[in-house]
Motif scaffolding. Structure first.
Motif, PDB file in Angstrom:
ATOM      1  N   PRO A  47       0.833  -1.217   0.000  1.00  0.00           N
ATOM      2  CA  PRO A  47       0.000   0.000   0.000  1.00  0.00           C
ATOM      3  C   PRO A  47       0.860   1.256   0.000  1.00  0.00           C
ATOM      4  CG  PRO A  47       0.187  -0.866   2.225  1.00  0.00           C
ATOM      5  CD  PRO A  47       0.902  -1.846   1.327  1.00  0.00           C
ATOM      6  N   ASP A  48       0.234   2.394  -0.192  1.00  0.00           N
ATOM      7  CA  ASP A  48       0.915   3.669  -0.019  1.00  0.00           C
ATOM      8  C   ASP A  48       1.198   3.848   1.472  1.00  0.00           C
ATOM      9  OD1 ASP A  48       0.747   4.160  -2.718  1.00  0.00           O
ATOM     10  OD2 ASP A  48      -1.009   5.452  -2.558  1.00  0.00           O
ATOM     11  N   PHE A  49       2.205   4.640   1.796  1.00  0.00           N
ATOM     12  CA  PHE A  49       2.681   4.806   3.174  1.00  0.00           C
ATOM     13  C   PHE A  49       2.540   6.262   3.598  1.00  0.00           C
ATOM     14  CE2 PHE A  49       6.045   5.736   6.243  1.00  0.00           C
ATOM     15  CZ  PHE A  49       6.025   4.645   7.098  1.00  0.00           C
ATOM     16  N   LEU A  50       1.899   6.477   4.739  1.00  0.00           N
ATOM     17  CA  LEU A  50       1.797   7.811   5.329  1.00  0.00           C
ATOM     18  C   LEU A  50       2.370   7.750   6.730  1.00  0.00           C
ATOM     19  CD1 LEU A  50       0.752  10.760   5.544  1.00  0.00           C
ATOM     20  CD2 LEU A  50      -1.389   9.804   6.402  1.00  0.00           C
ATOM     21  N   TRP A  51       3.387   8.577   6.983  1.00  0.00           N
ATOM     22  CA  TRP A  51       3.926   8.697   8.338  1.00  0.00           C
ATOM     23  C   TRP A  51       3.237   9.902   8.945  1.00  0.00           C
ATOM     24  CZ3 TRP A  51       9.614   7.318   9.575  1.00  0.00           C
ATOM     25  CH2 TRP A  51       9.812   7.321  10.959  1.00  0.00           C
ATOM     26  N   LEU A  52       2.391   9.667   9.927  1.00  0.00           N
ATOM     27  CA  LEU A  52       1.615  10.710  10.591  1.00  0.00           C
ATOM     28  C   LEU A  52       2.335  11.113  11.875  1.00  0.00           C
ATOM     29  CD1 LEU A  52      -1.024  12.342  10.542  1.00  0.00           C
ATOM     30  CD2 LEU A  52      -2.043  10.520  11.907  1.00  0.00           C
ATOM     31  N   LEU A  53       2.711  12.378  11.962  1.00  0.00           N
ATOM     32  CA  LEU A  53       3.454  12.893  13.115  1.00  0.00           C
ATOM     33  C   LEU A  53       2.505  13.689  14.006  1.00  0.00           C
ATOM     34  CD1 LEU A  53       6.562  14.231  11.159  1.00  0.00           C
ATOM     35  CD2 LEU A  53       6.213  11.945  12.136  1.00  0.00           C
ATOM     36  N   ARG A  54       2.279  13.194  15.215  1.00  0.00           N
ATOM     37  CA  ARG A  54       1.398  13.865  16.161  1.00  0.00           C
ATOM     38  C   ARG A  54       2.159  14.875  17.006  1.00  0.00           C
ATOM     39  NH1 ARG A  54      -0.092  10.267  20.054  1.00  0.00           N
ATOM     40  NH2 ARG A  54       1.481   8.817  19.352  1.00  0.00           N
ATOM     41  N   ASP A  55       1.463  15.905  17.429  1.00  0.00           N
ATOM     42  CA  ASP A  55       1.976  16.908  18.367  1.00  0.00           C
ATOM     43  C   ASP A  55       3.233  17.610  17.860  1.00  0.00           C
ATOM     44  OD1 ASP A  55      -0.128  16.065  19.909  1.00  0.00           O
ATOM     45  OD2 ASP A  55       1.078  14.850  21.256  1.00  0.00           O
ATOM     46  N   VAL A  56       3.211  18.011  16.610  1.00  0.00           N
ATOM     47  CA  VAL A  56       4.349  18.707  16.008  1.00  0.00           C
ATOM     48  C   VAL A  56       4.053  20.204  15.986  1.00  0.00           C
ATOM     49  CG1 VAL A  56       5.710  18.999  13.903  1.00  0.00           C
ATOM     50  CG2 VAL A  56       4.986  16.713  14.619  1.00  0.00           C
ATOM     51  N   THR A  57       4.966  20.976  16.547  1.00  0.00           N
ATOM     52  CA  THR A  57       4.759  22.431  16.592  1.00  0.00           C
ATOM     53  C   THR A  57       5.765  23.201  15.747  1.00  0.00           C
ATOM     54  OG1 THR A  57       6.119  22.553  18.594  1.00  0.00           O
ATOM     55  CG2 THR A  57       3.730  22.395  18.892  1.00  0.00           C
ATOM     56  N   ASN A  58       6.884  22.576  15.377  1.00  0.00           N
ATOM     57  CA  ASN A  58       7.872  23.304  14.581  1.00  0.00           C
ATOM     58  C   ASN A  58       7.724  22.987  13.097  1.00  0.00           C
ATOM     59  OD1 ASN A  58       8.720  20.710  15.057  1.00  0.00           O
ATOM     60  ND2 ASN A  58      10.876  21.205  15.214  1.00  0.00           N
ATOM     61  N   THR A  59       8.241  23.875  12.277  1.00  0.00           N
ATOM     62  CA  THR A  59       8.172  23.727  10.830  1.00  0.00           C
ATOM     63  C   THR A  59       9.484  23.123  10.341  1.00  0.00           C
ATOM     64  OG1 THR A  59       6.768  25.691  10.709  1.00  0.00           O
ATOM     65  CG2 THR A  59       7.825  24.978   8.672  1.00  0.00           C
ATOM     66  N   PRO A  60       9.413  22.048   9.545  1.00  0.00           N
ATOM     67  CA  PRO A  60      10.660  21.445   9.060  1.00  0.00           C
ATOM     68  C   PRO A  60      11.390  22.378   8.096  1.00  0.00           C
ATOM     69  CG  PRO A  60       8.749  20.313   8.119  1.00  0.00           C
ATOM     70  CD  PRO A  60       8.227  21.331   9.078  1.00  0.00           C
ATOM     71  N   THR A  61      12.721  22.349   8.187  1.00  0.00           N
ATOM     72  CA  THR A  61      13.547  23.165   7.300  1.00  0.00           C
ATOM     73  C   THR A  61      14.616  22.303   6.647  1.00  0.00           C
ATOM     74  OG1 THR A  61      15.010  23.754   9.128  1.00  0.00           O
ATOM     75  CG2 THR A  61      13.219  25.286   8.641  1.00  0.00           C
ATOM     76  N   GLY A  62      15.039  22.739   5.471  1.00  0.00           N
ATOM     77  CA  GLY A  62      16.093  22.054   4.737  1.00  0.00           C
ATOM     78  C   GLY A  62      17.463  22.508   5.205  1.00  0.00           C
ATOM     79  N   ASP A  63      18.496  22.024   4.544  1.00  0.00           N
ATOM     80  CA  ASP A  63      19.872  22.394   4.888  1.00  0.00           C
ATOM     81  C   ASP A  63      20.124  23.887   4.732  1.00  0.00           C
ATOM     82  OD1 ASP A  63      20.502  19.775   5.509  1.00  0.00           O
ATOM     83  OD2 ASP A  63      21.201  19.321   3.473  1.00  0.00           O
ATOM     84  N   ASP A  64      19.360  24.529   3.852  1.00  0.00           N
ATOM     85  CA  ASP A  64      19.527  25.967   3.622  1.00  0.00           C
ATOM     86  C   ASP A  64      18.714  26.824   4.595  1.00  0.00           C
ATOM     87  OD1 ASP A  64      16.980  25.428   2.720  1.00  0.00           O
ATOM     88  OD2 ASP A  64      17.323  26.156   0.669  1.00  0.00           O
ATOM     89  N   GLY A  65      17.990  26.170   5.537  1.00  0.00           N
ATOM     90  CA  GLY A  65      17.201  26.899   6.517  1.00  0.00           C
ATOM     91  C   GLY A  65      15.818  27.290   6.048  1.00  0.00           C
ATOM     92  N   LYS A  66      15.500  27.012   4.789  1.00  0.00           N
ATOM     93  CA  LYS A  66      14.175  27.349   4.256  1.00  0.00           C
ATOM     94  C   LYS A  66      13.177  26.246   4.606  1.00  0.00           C
ATOM     95  CE  LYS A  66      15.857  30.119   0.415  1.00  0.00           C
ATOM     96  NZ  LYS A  66      15.906  30.281  -1.033  1.00  0.00           N
ATOM     97  N   GLU A  67      11.917  26.674   4.754  1.00  0.00           N
ATOM     98  CA  GLU A  67      10.838  25.746   5.091  1.00  0.00           C
ATOM     99  C   GLU A  67      10.662  24.703   3.982  1.00  0.00           C
ATOM    100  OE1 GLU A  67       6.028  26.012   5.696  1.00  0.00           O
ATOM    101  OE2 GLU A  67       7.245  27.709   6.389  1.00  0.00           O
ATOM    102  N   ILE A  68      10.487  23.440   4.395  1.00  0.00           N
ATOM    103  CA  ILE A  68      10.191  22.359   3.445  1.00  0.00           C
ATOM    104  C   ILE A  68       8.970  21.606   3.946  1.00  0.00           C
ATOM    105  CG2 ILE A  68      12.564  22.097   2.607  1.00  0.00           C
ATOM    106  CD1 ILE A  68      12.859  19.656   4.421  1.00  0.00           C
TER     107      ILE A  68
END
Length: 164
Positions: free
Chosen positions: A84-105
């Protein structure tokens, strides 16, 4: 059809039970949701060793099982066509992911670039094997986040107390 199963490493489960539940869930699902709390790190993959063992538990066709050698050859690896397709569901996340360049991804880009880090080797550490298994087995990989129900610690404590 929605099936919710006990998680991997649940309090009263045995290792064999965890592996069996994962195999049956993957085989019966058209969409597999792996639910965890917080933002995952590369080191978290080592706790998910069941994913790297999936190939030894599932036969693709009559009298043919998939070996680790098959997984490294795209032409002979067939599990992706049946998973099947895979979804990783992350609970209780408050920060925004960023890449190596510091920009939001996006959470999916974070998962693919920072946690799973596309690698092809099954002979590294357990985290590398799990990463390779997830990337090899599942045709579509996504990641989504859910914020906590409240940022107020008192509200969160009351929620936890009511669940006990």
């Amino acid at each position: 059809f929605l099936m919710d199963t006990e998680g991997i490493d649940a309090a009263h489960a045995r290792t064999k039970d965890d592996a069996s539940v994962l195999v049956m869930t993957v085989l019966l699902s058209s969409y597999f949701i792996y639910n965890s709390m917080g933002v995952p790190r590369r080191s978290d993959l080592e706790k998910m060793s069941y994913f790297s063992k999936l190939a030894t538990s599932i036969a693709v066709s009559q009298r043919k099982t998939v070996s680790q050698d098959d997984m490294e050859e795209d032409d002979s690896f067939e599990l992706k066509n049946h998973f099947p397709d895979f979804l990783w569901l992350l609970r209780d996340v408050t920060n925004t992911p960023t890449g190596d360049d510091g920009k939001e991804i996006s959470p999916t880009d974070y998962l693919l670039k920072k946690v799973l880090k596309k690698r092809r080797a099954f002979n590294e550490n357990e985290g590398d094997r799990v990463s390779c298994a997830i990337l090899s087995f599942f045709p579509c990989i996504q990641c989504k986040t859910i914020i906590p129900p409240s940022s107020d610690p008192v509200v969160m404590q009351n929620i936890a107390a009511r669940q006990s």
